[in-house]
Design a protein around this motif. Structure first.
Motif, mmCIF file in Angstrom:
data_model
loop_
_atom_site.group_PDB
_atom_site.id
_atom_site.type_symbol
_atom_site.label_atom_id
_atom_site.label_comp_id
_atom_site.label_asym_id
_atom_site.label_seq_id
_atom_site.Cartn_x
_atom_site.Cartn_y
_atom_site.Cartn_z
ATOM 1 N N ALA A 15 -56.216 -25.336 19.749
ATOM 2 C CA ALA A 15 -55.524 -24.031 20.071
ATOM 3 C C ALA A 15 -56.359 -22.838 20.091
ATOM 4 N N TRP B 48 -51.014 -31.673 21.611
ATOM 5 C CA TRP B 48 -51.079 -31.136 22.715
ATOM 6 C C TRP B 48 -51.658 -29.452 22.601
ATOM 7 N N THR B 49 -52.539 -29.183 23.426
ATOM 8 C CA THR B 49 -53.260 -27.710 23.254
ATOM 9 C C THR B 49 -53.182 -27.302 24.903
ATOM 10 N N ALA B 50 -53.222 -26.004 25.181
ATOM 11 C CA ALA B 50 -53.172 -25.308 26.298
ATOM 12 C C ALA B 50 -54.084 -26.092 27.418
ATOM 13 N N ARG C 60 -46.677 -24.056 25.730
ATOM 14 C CA ARG C 60 -46.556 -24.355 24.288
ATOM 15 C C ARG C 60 -45.024 -24.237 23.553
ATOM 16 N N GLN D 29 -55.264 -30.273 16.535
ATOM 17 C CA GLN D 29 -54.542 -29.268 17.032
ATOM 18 C C GLN D 29 -54.828 -27.733 16.966
ATOM 19 N N GLN E 262 -49.904 -21.464 32.999
ATOM 20 C CA GLN E 262 -48.686 -20.914 32.234
ATOM 21 C C GLN E 262 -47.681 -19.910 33.197
#
Length: 310
Positions: free
Chosen positions: A182, A220-222, A249, A178, A237
């Motif tokens: 990120a 979860w990452t972007a 996020r 994670q 976003q």
């Protein structure tokens, strides 16, 4: 890995080669001795290294298999790579491509850097996922004074802070995944230009929301969320800002807080701690989690666990 002080140039070269990249080191001042400071942190497909030679040197390397991002905290580094002459001071970062001959022709005596080593294939995959288009033309230098550059540096400092707070937590694969994801996503956003495109439709945002609710504990990452949506991170976003009123996020955190709150209210075995519950739902920074929980529910998570309130 932590190394402090060595008076031998050969040993200093060997230590930094092991910690960061193999290289050829040349002291630039006759009769000088190294006063080496090295700290290295492996983090999945990334490696963070802090290096200070304590003397003026030149370094030559090919950065095998990985990108290098060198961020001066003090002093300056002057380099030549891929036909580019780059001078980086604090607030800037030099970017070196993998498997490409590069020379730092002058690393000043008072210069200390944070070096970020990013596996080539991993970063290429993140570039594709974050941008939503094949584009691997990274610049030779990054301006860290921009909003996204500053955001990446803040995240970098946060990761270092987390490591200091819990020396074993970051060693867990899910946490390392994670954090490295990120950092890689934020780096791509900091170095690549904004792309134009149509606004994201509500159904695309809902697709991501549904997937988050299915498995909020996922690391979860972007880039993960953008991949689900089939758009770039920036467009996703913007879609969340318009239709949800918060970033992807923050939305993931909000869903996790809800799951944790429900579990704490429902009761957990006496040997189970708040940290155990939080980590089960994907939380990797327990201090920030506690502050976010208090803002949302008005009490500390420990109070909810004891049945005091919430």
């Amino acid at each position: 890995m932590v190394v402090t002080g060595t008076g031998d140039w050969h040993e200093a070269e060997h230590v930094v080669s092991d910690a960061y990249f193999p290289h050829v080191l040349t002291p630039l001042t006759a009769g000088s001795e190294p006063h080496l400071q090295v700290r290295a942190l492996p983090l999945g497909a990334l490696r963070l290294t802090r290096i200070g030679w304590g003397a003026e040197v030149a370094v030559r390397t090919e950065h095998p298999g990985a990108y290098a991002v060198n961020i001066p905290l003090s002093g300056r580094i002057e380099s030549v790579s891929g036909g580019h002459d780059v001078v980086s001071l604090p607030g800037q970062a030099s970017v070196f491509r993998p498997d490409t001959t590069a020379a730092i022709t002058r690393w000043t005596e008072g210069c200390e850097i944070v070096g970020v080593k990013l596996d080539r294939d991993y970063l290429h995959r993140e570039l594709d996922r974050v941008l939503g288009r094949p584009d691997r033309r990274l610049p030779a230098q990054v301006d860290l004074s921009t909003a996204e550059g500053a955001s990446w540096m803040a995240l970098l400092r946060s990761v270092v802070e987390q490591v200091r707070e819990g020396e074993t937590l970051w060693q867990q694969p899910v946490v390392a995944e994670q954090l490295s994801g990120a950092l890689a996503s934020a780096f791509v956003l900091a170095v690549m230009p904004e792309e134009s495109g149509a606004a994201v439709r509500p159904r695309i945002v809902k697709r991501v929301i549904d997937r988050i609710h299915e498995d909020p504990a996922q690391a979860w990452t972007a880039a993960d969320m953008a991949e689900v949506a089939g758009v770039s991170v920036r467009r996703l976003q913007e879609g969340f800002r318009v239709y949800v009123g918060m970033s992807p996020r923050d939305y993931v955190l909000d869903v996790r807080l809800g799951r944790i709150h429900a579990e704490l209210i429902g009761g957990v075995p006496s040997e189970t701690s708040v940290t155990d519950v939080a980590m089960r739902w994907g939380i990797t920074h327990t201090g920030r989690f506690a502050a976010s929980y208090r803002r949302k529910y008005g009490v500390a998570p420990s109070a909810t666990l004891r049945g005091v309130a919430g």
